[in-house]
Design an enzyme around this catalytic site. Sequence first.
Site, PDB file in Angstrom:
ATOM      1  CE  LYS A 203      -7.139   5.269  -2.914  1.00 25.78           C
ATOM      2  NZ  LYS A 203      -7.799   5.215  -1.913  1.00 25.78           N
TER       3      LYS A 203
HETATM    4  C1  R5P Z   1      -5.532   8.371   1.510  1.00 21.08           C
HETATM    5  O1  R5P Z   1      -4.546   8.362   1.552  1.00 21.08           O
HETATM    6  C2  R5P Z   1      -6.369   7.532   1.293  1.00 21.08           C
HETATM    7  O2  R5P Z   1      -5.941   6.129   0.303  1.00 21.08           O
HETATM    8  C3  R5P Z   1      -7.963   6.930   1.105  1.00 21.08           C
HETATM    9  O3  R5P Z   1      -8.219   5.923   1.497  1.00 21.08           O
HETATM   10  C4  R5P Z   1      -8.156   7.461   0.099  1.00 21.08           C
HETATM   11  O4  R5P Z   1      -7.821   8.602  -0.279  1.00 21.08           O
HETATM   12  C5  R5P Z   1      -9.570   7.792   0.037  1.00 21.08           C
HETATM   13  O5  R5P Z   1     -10.144   8.290   0.513  1.00 21.08           O
HETATM   14  P1  R5P Z   1     -10.847   9.412   0.269  1.00 21.08           P
HETATM   15  O6  R5P Z   1     -12.238   9.437  -0.861  1.00 21.08           O
HETATM   16  O7  R5P Z   1     -11.610  10.579   1.238  1.00 21.08           O
HETATM   17  O8  R5P Z   1      -9.933  10.827  -0.785  1.00 21.08           O
END
Ligand code: R5P
Length: 295
Positions: A203
């Site tokens: 990610k």
């Molecule tokens: C946060 O630390 C998590 O890994 C979230 O899953 C990630 O940041 C994705 O969420 P958002 O789209 O709100 O950034």
Amino acid sequence: MADLDDIKDGKDFGIGNPPVNEGFFIKGSNALDWGMQNRLSRIFNSETGNTVMLAFDHGYFMGATTGLERIDLGIMKLVPFADVLMCTRGVLRSCIPSKVIKPIVLRCSGGNSILTELSNETVAVDIEDAIRLNVAAITAQVYIGAKHEHKSICNIIKLIDTGNRYGIPTLAVTGVGKEMARDARYFGLATRIAAELGAHYIKSYFIEEGFEKVTAGCPVPIVIAGGKKLPELDALTMAYKAIDQGARGVDMGRNIFQSDSPVAMIQAVGAVVHKGEKPKKALQMYETLKAELGD
Ligand code: R5P
């Protein structure tokens, strides 16, 4: 018991037809074992190659942030429209009914909070518990360049090794330290390090300049986090550009569950990710669904 009398010899051996021997559809995953590939196939749609992951694991360091106060009310209505759910084991056991059969990507790091240094995490779930929860993948942050870079890298190595033992893929999340520049050089470095260590997908965040180089230089799929809440058109545009430039999906949280109409938004994001819908058309879809839902 099988009938032992009158056994019929096989007749149709398809002589002359070469055996069907397809390559696996996910980037960099051709040499993985069956169980690992099967779990990844639950995460990525085999027709589009992409995924809409709904991330609601934020509470593990942020507490009950906006949109996540009541998982049973706020998140459960989004579940039918997500390909994958990403959450902690606490929320999974306490708020998600076990009859839900969406693949789970389990947050397996913790030990920090918004009040302290974010990169100071540890592995917070034993692999046995992940297996018990029947998860499709396990995940932790890597904080490249941050104060506890080494510790966070060791966490992901530990997850990859234990996951490999049981055929469970690891998603490496690039956590960005406050002082890091969010540019192609940084994300190229962070995603590549995670892939080289054996993470099965990564990610990252989308960046306007050079995102194509980040996805091209990463030998396994990249999905993008959404980040802070944006206007709906901006979030849909970000998703569109990311897919257009080589991302294989989104792992989106706040831009869905903090939207004025989360149920409409997750469907609009899905149209972008799986059907290549252009941002303005996806926004129209969002507005129409929002009106129909009375949000
Ligand atoms: C946060 O630390 C998590 O890994 C979230 O899953 C990630 O940041 C994705 O969420 P958002 O789209 O709100 O950034």
